[in-house]
Design an enzyme around this catalytic site. Structure first.
Site, PDB file in Angstrom:
ATOM      1  CE  LYS A 241       5.944  37.132  75.715  1.00 52.03           C
ATOM      2  NZ  LYS A 241       4.337  38.012  76.307  1.00 52.03           N
TER       3      LYS A 241
ATOM      4  CB  THR B 244       5.554  47.505  77.019  1.00 53.68           C
ATOM      5  OG1 THR B 244       7.215  47.634  77.529  1.00 53.68           O
ATOM      6  CG2 THR B 244       5.279  46.579  77.212  1.00 53.68           C
TER       7      THR B 244
ATOM      8  CG  ASP C  18       3.605  34.081  76.000  1.00 55.89           C
ATOM      9  OD1 ASP C  18       4.152  33.708  76.919  1.00 55.89           O
ATOM     10  OD2 ASP C  18       2.743  35.161  75.568  1.00 55.89           O
ATOM     11  NE  ARG C  19       5.832  37.296  79.941  1.00 58.36           N
ATOM     12  CZ  ARG C  19       6.411  38.121  80.675  1.00 58.36           C
ATOM     13  NH1 ARG C  19       7.193  38.162  82.242  1.00 58.36           N
ATOM     14  NH2 ARG C  19       5.292  38.668  80.628  1.00 58.36           N
TER      15      ARG C  19
ATOM     16  CE  LYS D 124      -2.386  36.043  73.460  1.00 55.84           C
ATOM     17  NZ  LYS D 124      -1.336  37.178  73.561  1.00 55.84           N
TER      18      LYS D 124
ATOM     19  CG  ASP E 222       0.983  32.533  77.845  1.00 52.88           C
ATOM     20  OD1 ASP E 222       1.957  32.307  78.724  1.00 52.88           O
ATOM     21  OD2 ASP E 222       0.181  33.274  77.685  1.00 52.88           O
TER      22      ASP E 222
ATOM     23  CD  GLU F 101       7.870  42.290  74.655  1.00 51.31           C
ATOM     24  OE1 GLU F 101       7.070  43.806  74.946  1.00 51.31           O
ATOM     25  OE2 GLU F 101       6.577  41.623  74.748  1.00 51.31           O
ATOM     26  CD  GLU F 102      11.466  44.130  79.978  1.00 53.50           C
ATOM     27  OE1 GLU F 102      11.824  43.751  81.221  1.00 53.50           O
ATOM     28  OE2 GLU F 102       9.774  44.338  79.347  1.00 53.50           O
ATOM     29  CB  SER F 103       8.642  41.238  80.067  1.00 51.75           C
ATOM     30  OG  SER F 103       8.823  40.937  77.819  1.00 51.75           O
TER      31      SER F 103
ATOM     32  CB  SER G  49       0.971  35.674  80.429  1.00 55.57           C
ATOM     33  OG  SER G  49       2.458  35.226  79.832  1.00 55.57           O
ATOM     34  CG  HIS G  50       3.731  36.546  83.359  1.00 59.62           C
ATOM     35  ND1 HIS G  50       3.298  37.337  82.959  1.00 59.62           N
ATOM     36  CD2 HIS G  50       4.678  37.411  84.009  1.00 59.62           C
ATOM     37  CE1 HIS G  50       3.083  38.944  82.575  1.00 59.62           C
ATOM     38  NE2 HIS G  50       3.447  39.045  84.034  1.00 59.62           N
TER      39      HIS G  50
ATOM     40  NE  ARG H 237       6.870  45.357  83.958  1.00 57.38           N
ATOM     41  CZ  ARG H 237       6.396  43.565  84.878  1.00 57.38           C
ATOM     42  NH1 ARG H 237       7.378  43.591  85.416  1.00 57.38           N
ATOM     43  NH2 ARG H 237       5.112  43.063  84.614  1.00 57.38           N
TER      44      ARG H 237
ATOM     45  CB  THR I 202       0.169  44.741  78.688  1.00 58.53           C
ATOM     46  OG1 THR I 202       0.626  45.499  79.720  1.00 58.53           O
ATOM     47  CG2 THR I 202       1.431  44.299  77.155  1.00 58.53           C
TER      48      THR I 202
ATOM     49  CG  ASP J 244       5.282  32.530  80.622  1.00 63.17           C
ATOM     50  OD1 ASP J 244       5.402  31.705  78.872  1.00 63.17           O
ATOM     51  OD2 ASP J 244       4.546  33.146  79.711  1.00 63.17           O
TER      52      ASP J 244
HETATM   53  C1  G16 Z   1       2.947  40.315  77.902  1.00 63.31           C
HETATM   54  C2  G16 Z   1       2.730  40.787  76.510  1.00 63.31           C
HETATM   55  C3  G16 Z   1       4.154  41.553  76.442  1.00 63.31           C
HETATM   56  C4  G16 Z   1       4.937  42.768  78.018  1.00 63.31           C
HETATM   57  C5  G16 Z   1       4.472  41.930  79.303  1.00 63.31           C
HETATM   58  C6  G16 Z   1       5.243  42.167  79.993  1.00 63.31           C
HETATM   59  O1  G16 Z   1       3.491  39.297  78.264  1.00 63.31           O
HETATM   60  O2  G16 Z   1       2.741  40.225  75.531  1.00 63.31           O
HETATM   61  O3  G16 Z   1       4.648  42.220  75.231  1.00 63.31           O
HETATM   62  O4  G16 Z   1       5.788  42.562  77.481  1.00 63.31           O
HETATM   63  O5  G16 Z   1       3.655  41.108  79.175  1.00 63.31           O
HETATM   64  O6  G16 Z   1       4.079  43.730  79.944  1.00 63.31           O
HETATM   65  P1  G16 Z   1       3.553  44.876  81.277  1.00 63.31           P
HETATM   66  O7  G16 Z   1       5.232  45.301  81.473  1.00 63.31           O
HETATM   67  O8  G16 Z   1       3.084  45.463  81.043  1.00 63.31           O
HETATM   68  O9  G16 Z   1       3.599  43.609  82.620  1.00 63.31           O
HETATM   69  P2  G16 Z   1       2.654  37.833  78.341  1.00 63.31           P
HETATM   70  O10 G16 Z   1       3.770  36.904  78.654  1.00 63.31           O
HETATM   71  O11 G16 Z   1       1.829  38.183  80.159  1.00 63.31           O
HETATM   72  O12 G16 Z   1       1.495  37.430  77.655  1.00 63.31           O
END
Ligand code: G16
Length: 541
Positions: free
Chosen positions: A374, A342, A279-280, A124, A277, A361-363, A111-112, A494, A17, A275
């Site tokens: 984000k 997503t 962005d969340r 990335k 990095d 996004e919901e995430s 990220s998270h 999910r 993703t 989170d």
């Molecule tokens: C990444 C993507 C987001 C996505 C999230 C969850 O976030 O940038 O757009 O919504 O992963 O993705 P998945 O449901 O495929 O785990 P981040 O913050 O991890 O870069």
């Protein structure tokens, strides 16, 4: 000084993703980082180009930065702008890519996901617009990893990444920059900093949990130093290679310290977490949690209260599994709305084309056209700006919002570390039933549509298929199921659950209670326990 090293393709270097994420020992394995980095440069071209480089400071971030710099030099890059200490939050990296009109950037982050010698690492590539590379580019990188025979690297001492200033590496310029200052300056152009200073001077209290990750220095500088929030407002403010053992995922499960404080006696007015990095974001009011889908809707309805958005919004985009709360705001404002797969990368074209101003996004991701990622701290500042203007609590703002638009009860249930074959089998079986579902009545609700979401990008016409199974009911309730593309261990299922209440009654239920029939329907339709053995989710957001 350039060495050409013979290598062989390494299986599995397919970005998910958001970039390539693997266990840290995998990334530290022989040629692993080098192969993927060479694939990036082979696809985007490095000769004469300028890139940005930084990461969230997790374990291996510093060593990986030195390798990437030496490979950039060997591949002929002209200049790399690096955050001091090889640190940049993802939104700050996106901003630097745009501000300096560079040819893109490499962001080191998972990220998270937790960090550390046994946890996760990631890399990335972001495009010259500052946004994550689209699927066509990441797919080309993956293809390149399957055919590589060599990579190029300069033999040299480490670059001093701790000192701000200009150095050279071979013929390449390395500019080490303060990670925070340009980003903080951007925030000052978007939000009413005098009003925010007055808010804090008037006794407004907040808690920001940086979760020992990259947001700490940004939040301390902006909230405490520039806006006058009390010292100590930002907790877990020092980024650590293992995030202090925390799981830097800002949701009620992992940001439980913040949740406990916000739900307790003497809670501050406002709470937020970010989170790994940066962005969340998660936003919490005193005694009330704000779901990310609701947060997007409230921000869309109120963004005009901040100077950077005073002219209004061109449109709003949300990922498909995100609730339709933002759509209701877009309809009321008479602006465009978009539903994407997503992945933040899908918002890039819409933002570049000026079709949308806000995305979410919901995430736990929200952002705008100020960068192409984000942006956690940006969302916190927009909320603060709205609170400063409306002079109401988070709870009051939410209840007025629901009274006006109705409430999209929403929750996501995550089932983690399922054996991949079991998760795949469940999704395959569910897909096979979709055509027969419309018309069926489940838990008293009639199914009106069932499909596997496919998206045609309205700007470039590219098509992304199989982006998540969705089952829609006559009363606007909805179930979405997909497998995460960011995990590094087995599969994460999910399950996204939504039910609409128009009001005026029934707007103050506990979301899990309001969603109970939808949850039961989801388990039944997917035969979730039968296929996976799971009975209860690991994470509920
Ligand atoms: C990444 C993507 C987001 C996505 C999230 C969850 O976030 O940038 O757009 O919504 O992963 O993705 P998945 O449901 O495929 O785990 P981040 O913050 O991890 O870069």
């Amino acid at each position: 000084m350039i060495t050409t090293v013979a290598t062989k393709p390494i299986a599995g270097q397919k970005p998910g993703t958001s970039g390539l994420r693997k266990k840290t020992p995998v990334f530290m394995g022989r040629h692993y980082l080098e192969n993927f980095t060479q694939a990036i440069f082979d696809v985007v071209g490095a000769a004469g180009k300028t890139f940005v480089l930084g990461g969230d400071g997790r374990y291996f971030n510093d060593r990986a930065a030195q390798v990437i710099l030496r490979m950039a030099a060997a591949n002929g890059a002209a200049r790399v702008i690096v955050g001091q200490g090889a640190i940049l939050s993802t939104p700050a990296a996106s901003h630097l890519i745009r501000l300096n009109k560079t040819d893109g950037g490499i962001i080191m982050s998972a990220s998270h996901n937790p960090g550390g010698p046994e946890e996760d690492f990631g890399v990335k590539f972001n495009m010259p617009n500052g946004g994550p590379a689209p699927e066509s580019v990441t797919e080309a990188m993956f293809q390149r990893t399957t055919e590589l025979t060599e990579y190029r690297i300069v033999e040299a001492q480490d670059v001093d990444l701790n000192t701000v200033g200009r150095q050279t590496l071979g013929g390449m310029i390395v500019d080490v920059v303060d990670p925070v200052s340009d980003y903080a300056a951007l925030m000052e152009t978007l939000f009413d900093f005098p009003a925010l200073r007055a808010l804090f001077a008037g006794g407004f209290r907040m808690r920001m949990d940086a979760m020992c990750a990259v947001t700490g220095p940004y939040a301390v500088e902006i909230l405490e130093n520039r806006l006058g929030a009390a010292k100590g407002t930002v907790t877990h403010e020092t980024p650590l290679p293992d995030f202090g053992g925390m799981h830097p995922d800002p949701n009620p499960t992992w940001a439980h310290e913040l949740m406990a404080e916000m739900m307790g006696d003497n809670a501050p007015d406002f709470g937020a977490a970010s989170d790994g990095d940066g962005d969340r974001n998660m936003v919490v009011g005193r005694g009330i949690y704000v779901s990310p889908s609701d947060s997007l809707a409230v921000l869309a309805a109120n963004a005009h209260l901040a100077p950077g958005y005073a002219r209004g919004l061109a449109g709003v985009a949300r990922s498909m599994p995100t609730s339709a709360a933002a759509d209701r705001v877009a309809d009321a404002l008479g602006i465009a709305k978009f539903e994407t797969p997503t992945g933040w990368k899908f918002f890039g074209n819409l933002l570049d084309a000026g079709k949308v101003t806000l995305c979410g996004e919901e995430s736990f991701g929200t952002g705008s056209d100020h960068v192409r990622e984000k942006d956690g701290l940006w969302a916190v500042l927009l909320w603060l700006n709205i609170l400063a203007v409306r002079k109401q609590s988070v709870a009051q703002i939410l209840s007025e919002h629901w009274a006006k638009y109705g409430r999209n009860y929403y929750s996501r249930h995550d089932f983690e570390a399922i054996a991949t074959d079991k998760a795949d089998a469940m999704i395959t079986a569910l897909r096979a039933t979709l055509a027969d579902l419309p018309g069926q009545v489940v838990e008293g609700m009639t199914i009106t549509a069932a499909d596997d979401f496919a998206y045609t990008d309205p700007v470039d016409g590219s098509v992304s298929a199989r982006q998540g199974v969705r089952i829609i009911f006559a009363d606007s309730s909805r179930i979405v199921m997909r497998l995460s593309g960011t995990g590094t261990e087995g599969a994460t299922l999910r399950v996204y659950l939504e039910r609409y209440a128009a009001g005026p009654d029934g707007l103050d239920l506990d979301p899990q209670e309001a969603l109970a029939p939808v949850i039961r329907a989801a388990h039944g339709l997917a035969r979730l326990t039968e296929f996976t053995g799971c009975t209860a989710p690991d994470v509920v957001t």
